[in-house]
Write a protein that holds these residues in place. Structure first.
Motif, PDB file in Angstrom:
ATOM      1  N   ILE A 136       0.871  -1.172   0.000  1.00 59.96           N
ATOM      2  CA  ILE A 136       0.000   0.000   0.000  1.00 59.96           C
ATOM      3  C   ILE A 136       0.915   1.230   0.000  1.00 59.96           C
ATOM      4  CG2 ILE A 136      -1.707   1.278   1.393  1.00 59.96           C
ATOM      5  CD1 ILE A 136      -2.527  -1.518   2.552  1.00 59.96           C
ATOM      6  N   TYR A 137       0.684   2.175  -0.929  1.00 59.68           N
ATOM      7  CA  TYR A 137       1.611   3.318  -0.997  1.00 59.68           C
ATOM      8  C   TYR A 137       0.892   4.564  -1.510  1.00 59.68           C
ATOM      9  CZ  TYR A 137       1.649   2.390  -6.011  1.00 59.68           C
ATOM     10  OH  TYR A 137       1.252   2.215  -7.314  1.00 59.68           O
ATOM     11  N   ASP A 138       1.540   5.705  -1.315  1.00 63.57           N
ATOM     12  CA  ASP A 138       0.986   6.989  -1.733  1.00 63.57           C
ATOM     13  C   ASP A 138       1.264   7.211  -3.219  1.00 63.57           C
ATOM     14  OD1 ASP A 138       0.298   9.605  -2.202  1.00 63.57           O
ATOM     15  OD2 ASP A 138       1.457  10.459  -0.543  1.00 63.57           O
ATOM     16  N   ALA A 139       0.213   7.165  -4.031  1.00 65.98           N
ATOM     17  CA  ALA A 139       0.372   7.318  -5.475  1.00 65.98           C
ATOM     18  C   ALA A 139       0.604   8.776  -5.874  1.00 65.98           C
ATOM     19  CB  ALA A 139      -0.869   6.782  -6.197  1.00 65.98           C
ATOM     20  N   ASP A 140       0.484   9.707  -4.920  1.00 69.88           N
ATOM     21  CA  ASP A 140       0.767  11.118  -5.208  1.00 69.88           C
ATOM     22  C   ASP A 140       2.241  11.436  -4.952  1.00 69.88           C
ATOM     23  OD1 ASP A 140      -1.985  11.273  -5.526  1.00 69.88           O
ATOM     24  OD2 ASP A 140      -2.327  12.019  -3.491  1.00 69.88           O
ATOM     25  N   ASP A 141       2.983  10.460  -4.433  1.00 67.72           N
ATOM     26  CA  ASP A 141       4.389  10.670  -4.112  1.00 67.72           C
ATOM     27  C   ASP A 141       5.235  10.245  -5.310  1.00 67.72           C
ATOM     28  OD1 ASP A 141       7.076  10.274  -3.174  1.00 67.72           O
ATOM     29  OD2 ASP A 141       6.314  10.239  -1.117  1.00 67.72           O
TER      30      ASP A 141
ATOM     31  N   THR B  82      -5.779  12.858  -5.330  1.00 65.01           N
ATOM     32  CA  THR B  82      -6.048  13.593  -6.571  1.00 65.01           C
ATOM     33  C   THR B  82      -6.540  12.722  -7.719  1.00 65.01           C
ATOM     34  OG1 THR B  82      -3.714  13.343  -7.151  1.00 65.01           O
ATOM     35  CG2 THR B  82      -4.337  15.379  -6.038  1.00 65.01           C
ATOM     36  N   LYS B  83      -6.111  11.444  -7.760  1.00 65.91           N
ATOM     37  CA  LYS B  83      -6.493  10.607  -8.902  1.00 65.91           C
ATOM     38  C   LYS B  83      -7.516   9.554  -8.485  1.00 65.91           C
ATOM     39  CE  LYS B  83      -1.758   9.438  -9.280  1.00 65.91           C
ATOM     40  NZ  LYS B  83      -0.936  10.556  -8.878  1.00 65.91           N
ATOM     41  N   GLN B  84      -8.306   9.120  -9.458  1.00 65.70           N
ATOM     42  CA  GLN B  84      -9.214   8.005  -9.185  1.00 65.70           C
ATOM     43  C   GLN B  84      -8.425   6.701  -9.300  1.00 65.70           C
ATOM     44  OE1 GLN B  84     -13.017   8.669 -10.799  1.00 65.70           O
ATOM     45  NE2 GLN B  84     -13.693   6.562 -10.610  1.00 65.70           N
TER      46      GLN B  84
ATOM     47  N   GLU C 271      -8.321   2.482  -9.334  1.00 65.68           N
ATOM     48  CA  GLU C 271      -9.173   1.306  -9.565  1.00 65.68           C
ATOM     49  C   GLU C 271      -9.082   0.306  -8.420  1.00 65.68           C
ATOM     50  OE1 GLU C 271      -9.139  -1.278 -13.273  1.00 65.68           O
ATOM     51  OE2 GLU C 271      -8.852   0.762 -14.065  1.00 65.68           O
ATOM     52  N   ASN C 272      -7.841  -0.074  -8.076  1.00 69.50           N
ATOM     53  CA  ASN C 272      -7.612  -0.999  -6.969  1.00 69.50           C
ATOM     54  C   ASN C 272      -6.795  -0.283  -5.911  1.00 69.50           C
ATOM     55  OD1 ASN C 272      -8.600  -3.505  -6.454  1.00 69.50           O
ATOM     56  ND2 ASN C 272      -7.295  -4.562  -7.932  1.00 69.50           N
ATOM     57  N   GLY C 273      -7.441   0.103  -4.793  1.00 70.67           N
ATOM     58  CA  GLY C 273      -6.777   0.918  -3.788  1.00 70.67           C
ATOM     59  C   GLY C 273      -7.763   1.937  -3.245  1.00 70.67           C
ATOM     60  N   ALA C 274      -7.249   3.110  -2.859  1.00 66.88           N
ATOM     61  CA  ALA C 274      -8.115   4.107  -2.217  1.00 66.88           C
ATOM     62  C   ALA C 274      -7.946   5.484  -2.854  1.00 66.88           C
ATOM     63  CB  ALA C 274      -7.782   4.181  -0.724  1.00 66.88           C
ATOM     64  N   TYR C 275      -9.040   6.240  -2.939  1.00 67.70           N
ATOM     65  CA  TYR C 275      -8.935   7.627  -3.410  1.00 67.70           C
ATOM     66  C   TYR C 275     -10.000   8.480  -2.734  1.00 67.70           C
ATOM     67  CZ  TYR C 275     -12.845   6.653  -6.627  1.00 67.70           C
ATOM     68  OH  TYR C 275     -14.070   6.313  -7.167  1.00 67.70           O
ATOM     69  N   LEU C 276      -9.779   9.787  -2.808  1.00 66.51           N
ATOM     70  CA  LEU C 276     -10.681  10.736  -2.157  1.00 66.51           C
ATOM     71  C   LEU C 276     -11.572  11.369  -3.200  1.00 66.51           C
ATOM     72  CD1 LEU C 276     -11.113  11.980   0.732  1.00 66.51           C
ATOM     73  CD2 LEU C 276      -9.757  13.916  -0.062  1.00 66.51           C
ATOM     74  N   LYS C 277     -12.890  11.382  -2.924  1.00 67.50           N
ATOM     75  CA  LYS C 277     -13.808  12.083  -3.825  1.00 67.50           C
ATOM     76  C   LYS C 277     -14.938  12.669  -2.985  1.00 67.50           C
ATOM     77  CE  LYS C 277     -16.425  11.602  -8.068  1.00 67.50           C
ATOM     78  NZ  LYS C 277     -17.240  10.676  -8.852  1.00 67.50           N
ATOM     79  N   ASP C 278     -15.166  13.969  -3.132  1.00 73.80           N
ATOM     80  CA  ASP C 278     -16.222  14.665  -2.375  1.00 73.80           C
ATOM     81  C   ASP C 278     -16.150  14.351  -0.873  1.00 73.80           C
ATOM     82  OD1 ASP C 278     -17.089  15.411  -4.891  1.00 73.80           O
ATOM     83  OD2 ASP C 278     -18.475  13.726  -5.061  1.00 73.80           O
ATOM     84  N   ASP C 279     -14.967  14.487  -0.304  1.00 72.88           N
ATOM     85  CA  ASP C 279     -14.774  14.252   1.140  1.00 72.88           C
ATOM     86  C   ASP C 279     -15.066  12.823   1.587  1.00 72.88           C
ATOM     87  OD1 ASP C 279     -13.830  16.735   1.713  1.00 72.88           O
ATOM     88  OD2 ASP C 279     -15.775  17.596   2.196  1.00 72.88           O
ATOM     89  N   ASN C 280     -15.116  11.891   0.642  1.00 75.50           N
ATOM     90  CA  ASN C 280     -15.287  10.478   0.991  1.00 75.50           C
ATOM     91  C   ASN C 280     -14.062   9.685   0.564  1.00 75.50           C
ATOM     92  OD1 ASN C 280     -17.923  10.532   2.086  1.00 75.50           O
ATOM     93  ND2 ASN C 280     -18.773  10.688   0.020  1.00 75.50           N
TER      94      ASN C 280
END
Length: 443
Positions: free
Chosen positions: A210-215, A237-239, A241-250
């Motif tokens: 598990i890692y930070d894709a913005d890094d 910042t990015k959507q 597919e497999n992992g986690a992302y932020l959208k509309d505070d969720n």
């Protein structure tokens, strides 16, 4: 009987000694400095041979295996001699992992690893039998010996990863990688990056990273040096597919088409970096089949870590914040980024070759005064002197807090976020943070 020599009689050394003895090794603990009384007593009570303020080379070079404390660099002549003789050198996590069948979550990174490890443990312990170790609390070795948990969350530094051989966490997390401790890596950032990625070196497709894709540092390294693990990135910042992302505070987490959505509105921890820490911890928890409701409730009632953006007191409508654990520029970047009021910033200590440039926008925008707290403040005075109206220097925490009290006004923050190591004036960052809190309470 196999001979185990332990260099360093601190928490990890003494824990390893106890475990080694129990597992039938002939154990010898050697520390070049003084061993603390509390650890001496443990060694004496368990009839483990030890020495301090000395290294008996002949005895040490007769070892079958050496466990060296993460604080001892490889450049030390004795360590070179040990390696030249072909003696196996391991870290505590390598040694202890040999004696447990537990499922391991290993967390590393330049910043955020303590918070992420504590938060992950806080969620998992609601349901699982789980220990928290590594750089936190009782040593991993001691817990393997005395507790025998089915799962462990380990906070792991690059120094501990440098001496692993077979260690393999089922789930590995890299929170981020920014220049830190470069004095230990010949001032080569690449070496430090590679050291962090050792956390995944023994992983297979059945394990997870598990890692930070913005890094960008992490993403670039993965392109050049692919790992075997199943990748679960997280991003603000990015959507994904497999992992986690932020959208509309969720926070949206998807693993093998199984998605959960977590609102972030009531999370106790503030700041973008803590949203990332929450994503990493939630992804681990989702992987380990913890229910969404349990994860959400745990995120909402987690109090945070001492000395990490810790709200101490409000006095005359001024909020005092202890971020003593910010021992590098990147950690202070997160702290200043999360300030939402004019800030009196207490900074300084033992500089590890810091480049303060990335802080300039925040200093210009949010910082009204700077208090330099270090044995040598010259670099700070030169760097920030022209940016703020008030910049003063001191060598005493009590004085720094008194000055902050004088120049702050209702609605301000007073932030201790040193961006430096603490060893010039304090025992460690905890000592620095506690002195700050005590000075604030004495105002």
């Amino acid at each position: 009987m196999k001979k185990l020599v332990i260099l360093g009689g601190g928490e990890s050394g003494v824990g390893t000694a106890l475990l080694g003895k129990e597992k039938g090794y002939d154990v010898f603990v050697s520390d070049k400095g003084k061993i603390k009384e509390i650890y001496k007593e443990v060694l004496i009570n368990n009839e483990i041979e030890w020495e301090d303020e000395n290294h008996s080379e002949e005895k040490i070079l007769n070892a079958d295996v050496v466990m060296k404390s993460p604080g001892i660099p490889d450049k030390v002549p004795l360590v070179k001699q040990i390696r030249d003789k072909g003696i196996l050198v391991v870290s505590e996590i390598e040694f202890a992992s040999k004696f447990t069948q537990a499922s391991i979550v290993g967390i590393t990174g330049s910043n955020g690893k303590t918070t992420t490890a504590s938060l992950t443990h806080h969620i998992l312990k609601q349901v699982l039998n789980v220990g928290l170790a590594g750089n936190i609390g009782d040593s991993f070795a001691k817990q393997v010996l005395e507790e025998g948990y089915d799962n462990y969350v380990l906070e792991i530094s690059s120094f501990q990863l440098d001496d692993i051989v077979d260690f393999k966490p089922h789930i590995a997390v890299i929170t981020n990688i920014t220049p830190d401790h470069l004095d230990r890596y010949d001032y080569q950032f690449e070496k430090y990056i590679a050291s962090k990625f050792r956390i995944a070196m023994n992983q297979t497709k059945a394990d997870y990273l598990i890692y930070d894709a913005d890094d960008e540092v992490i993403v670039e390294h993965l392109k050049k040096h692919p790992v075997q693990s199943t990748l679960l990135p997280f991003s603000l910042t990015k959507q994904i597919e497999n992992g986690a992302y932020l959208k509309d505070d969720n926070i949206n987490i998807t693993i093998n088409n199984n998605q959960i959505i977590m609102p972030t509105t009531n999370i106790k921890l503030e700041g973008k970096h803590n949203t990332k820490n929450a994503m990493a911890a939630s992804t681990v928890s989702h992987l380990l089949k913890i229910r969404k409701q349990t994860i959400r409730e745990s995120l909402e009632n987690f109090q945070g870590v001492e000395h990490r953006l810790e709200h101490v007191l409000k006095i005359n409508k001024v909020q005092y914040i202890n971020d003593s654990k910010a021992t590098n520029v990147n950690a202070t970047y997160y702290a200043l980024e999360s300030m939402d009021a004019p800030t009196v910033w207490i900074v300084g200590g033992e500089d590890k070759g810091n480049n303060y440039e990335e802080l300039f926008p925040f200093v210009n925008e949010k910082v009204k005064a700077i208090i330099c707290l270090g044995a040598d403040n010259e670099k700070l005075m030169q760097t920030f002197g022209g940016m703020v109206d008030v910049i003063v220097e001191t060598q005493f925490m009590s004085e720094a807090v008194k000055i902050a009290y004088k120049i702050s006004e209702a609605g301000d923050n007073v932030l201790l976020s040193p961006a430096c190591a603490s060893f010039d004036l304090f025992q460690n960052y905890e000592d620095r943070g506690r002195q700050f809190k005590s000075a604030v309470r004495n105002l």
